[in-house]
Design a protein around this motif. Structure first.
Motif, PDB file in Angstrom:
ATOM      1  N   ALA A  56     -11.246   2.828  48.874  1.00 52.84           N
ATOM      2  CA  ALA A  56     -12.439   3.406  47.862  1.00 52.84           C
ATOM      3  C   ALA A  56     -13.057   4.812  48.267  1.00 52.84           C
ATOM      4  O   ALA A  56     -13.427   5.314  47.083  1.00 52.84           O
ATOM      5  CB  ALA A  56     -13.697   2.081  47.971  1.00 52.84           C
ATOM      6  N   ASP A  57     -13.184   4.917  49.668  1.00 62.20           N
ATOM      7  CA  ASP A  57     -13.639   6.234  49.914  1.00 62.20           C
ATOM      8  C   ASP A  57     -13.048   7.534  49.340  1.00 62.20           C
ATOM      9  O   ASP A  57     -13.465   8.370  48.686  1.00 62.20           O
ATOM     10  CB  ASP A  57     -13.733   6.473  51.157  1.00 62.20           C
ATOM     11  N   ALA A  58     -11.489   7.243  48.941  1.00 58.90           N
ATOM     12  CA  ALA A  58     -10.572   8.324  48.604  1.00 58.90           C
ATOM     13  C   ALA A  58     -10.796   8.427  47.037  1.00 58.90           C
ATOM     14  O   ALA A  58     -10.915   9.444  46.606  1.00 58.90           O
ATOM     15  CB  ALA A  58      -9.310   8.146  48.992  1.00 58.90           C
ATOM     16  N   TYR A  59     -11.175   7.235  46.253  1.00 60.06           N
ATOM     17  CA  TYR A  59     -11.579   7.457  44.871  1.00 60.06           C
ATOM     18  C   TYR A  59     -12.873   8.304  45.058  1.00 60.06           C
ATOM     19  O   TYR A  59     -12.706   9.082  43.866  1.00 60.06           O
ATOM     20  CB  TYR A  59     -11.685   5.896  44.593  1.00 60.06           C
ATOM     21  N   GLY A  60     -13.682   8.205  45.905  1.00 62.49           N
ATOM     22  CA  GLY A  60     -14.925   8.817  45.685  1.00 62.49           C
ATOM     23  C   GLY A  60     -14.697  10.323  45.690  1.00 62.49           C
ATOM     24  O   GLY A  60     -15.403  11.295  45.103  1.00 62.49           O
ATOM     25  N   ILE A  61     -13.820  10.686  46.871  1.00 60.53           N
ATOM     26  CA  ILE A  61     -13.400  12.239  46.898  1.00 60.53           C
ATOM     27  C   ILE A  61     -12.899  12.718  45.651  1.00 60.53           C
ATOM     28  O   ILE A  61     -13.045  13.868  45.112  1.00 60.53           O
ATOM     29  CB  ILE A  61     -12.406  12.380  48.218  1.00 60.53           C
ATOM     30  N   VAL A  62     -11.856  11.941  45.233  1.00 60.15           N
ATOM     31  CA  VAL A  62     -11.054  12.470  43.915  1.00 60.15           C
ATOM     32  C   VAL A  62     -12.199  12.517  42.810  1.00 60.15           C
ATOM     33  O   VAL A  62     -12.286  13.458  41.932  1.00 60.15           O
ATOM     34  CB  VAL A  62     -10.177  11.133  43.418  1.00 60.15           C
ATOM     35  N   LYS A  86     -14.969  -1.445  46.117  1.00 62.58           N
ATOM     36  CA  LYS A  86     -15.851  -1.505  47.496  1.00 62.58           C
ATOM     37  C   LYS A  86     -17.344  -1.109  47.156  1.00 62.58           C
ATOM     38  O   LYS A  86     -17.826   0.184  47.184  1.00 62.58           O
ATOM     39  CB  LYS A  86     -15.540  -0.907  48.614  1.00 62.58           C
ATOM     40  N   PRO A  87     -17.974  -1.681  46.407  1.00 64.66           N
ATOM     41  CA  PRO A  87     -19.523  -1.235  45.945  1.00 64.66           C
ATOM     42  C   PRO A  87     -20.363  -1.339  47.052  1.00 64.66           C
ATOM     43  O   PRO A  87     -20.423  -1.951  47.797  1.00 64.66           O
ATOM     44  CB  PRO A  87     -20.102  -2.725  44.886  1.00 64.66           C
ATOM     45  N   SER A  91     -21.249   4.613  46.093  1.00 60.50           N
ATOM     46  CA  SER A  91     -20.374   4.347  44.752  1.00 60.50           C
ATOM     47  C   SER A  91     -21.335   4.010  43.729  1.00 60.50           C
ATOM     48  O   SER A  91     -21.155   4.533  42.644  1.00 60.50           O
ATOM     49  CB  SER A  91     -19.345   3.243  45.072  1.00 60.50           C
ATOM     50  N   TYR A  92     -22.543   3.424  43.917  1.00 59.10           N
ATOM     51  CA  TYR A  92     -23.376   3.048  42.776  1.00 59.10           C
ATOM     52  C   TYR A  92     -24.288   4.390  42.515  1.00 59.10           C
ATOM     53  O   TYR A  92     -24.260   4.702  41.391  1.00 59.10           O
ATOM     54  CB  TYR A  92     -24.576   2.091  43.235  1.00 59.10           C
ATOM     55  N   MET A 114     -29.484  -0.407  42.071  1.00 60.85           N
ATOM     56  CA  MET A 114     -28.548  -1.012  42.770  1.00 60.85           C
ATOM     57  C   MET A 114     -28.198  -0.461  44.206  1.00 60.85           C
ATOM     58  O   MET A 114     -28.098  -0.857  45.051  1.00 60.85           O
ATOM     59  CB  MET A 114     -27.102  -1.166  41.882  1.00 60.85           C
ATOM     60  N   ALA A 115     -28.015   1.115  44.015  1.00 59.55           N
ATOM     61  CA  ALA A 115     -27.826   1.947  45.013  1.00 59.55           C
ATOM     62  C   ALA A 115     -28.844   1.703  46.212  1.00 59.55           C
ATOM     63  O   ALA A 115     -28.581   1.771  47.334  1.00 59.55           O
ATOM     64  CB  ALA A 115     -27.635   3.215  44.612  1.00 59.55           C
ATOM     65  N   LEU A 116     -30.043   1.613  45.627  1.00 61.86           N
ATOM     66  CA  LEU A 116     -31.324   1.556  46.548  1.00 61.86           C
ATOM     67  C   LEU A 116     -31.275   0.270  47.408  1.00 61.86           C
ATOM     68  O   LEU A 116     -31.197   0.198  48.529  1.00 61.86           O
ATOM     69  CB  LEU A 116     -32.553   1.713  45.924  1.00 61.86           C
TER      70      LEU A 116
END
Length: 175
Positions: A56-62, A86-87, A91-92, A114-116
């Protein structure tokens, strides 16, 4: 800048010694983001996804790299995949920003809440950041009282938080 440049040097050297070292590659991709080398970040992040398609973290970087390059559709797809895998608060927050960019302020607000909610109660600076983001979205939505409340909450959980003071000044200017 200086630490990121040093990190790039160290990680690049580590990858010369061990080109398949996954964590070094992912850290290098994140370092490229910090250095605003977005094409390099995208290249390394994509290499990570070929090696571990469920990171999931790699998707965040991309997604971040695509976003900075103005490639919104690819960024939003990456953020959606990140949330599926991985919410988390991170990611939110990305998904909220994507909604904001698409003009969906109610959706952006819902996802930022949701992030909060996903933020650790012990991480006061992260809590303040999320409250400040909510304040921003409320200002953009024309809901100044809600914005003021969020910025005040940001200052409460992290006294002196600069984004809180800036937000409260924006609310006062808009009132």
């Amino acid at each position: 800048g200086g630490r990121a440049v040093e990190a790039e040097r160290v990680l690049s050297a580590a990858l010369v010694r061990d080109p398949e070292h996954y964590e070094s590659r992912r850290l290098l991709a994140a370092t490229y983001l910090a250095l605003h080398k977005f094409r390099d970040a995208l290249r390394e992040g994509t290499r990570c996804l070929f090696a571990r398609p469920k990171d999931a973290d790699a998707y965040g970087i991309v997604g971040d790299a695509h976003l900075e390059l103005g490639e919104y559709d690819q960024a939003f797809t990456a953020f959606d995949r990140m949330n599926e895998l991985k919410p988390t608060a991170a990611s939110y927050a990305r998904a909220s920003y994507a909604r904001e960019l698409q003009g969906d302020l109610p959706g952006a607000l819902d996802i930022m809440k949701m992030a909060l909610d996903a933020t650790s109660p012990g991480d006061r600076e992260a809590l303040a950041w999320h409250h400040a983001q909510l304040g921003h979205l409320y200002i953009e939505s024309g809901r100044l009282a809600d914005a003021s409340r969020e910025y005040a909450h940001a200052d409460y959980v992290f006294p002196g938080y600069p984004m809180a003071a800036d937000g409260l000044a924006r609310v006062a200017a808009a009132s």
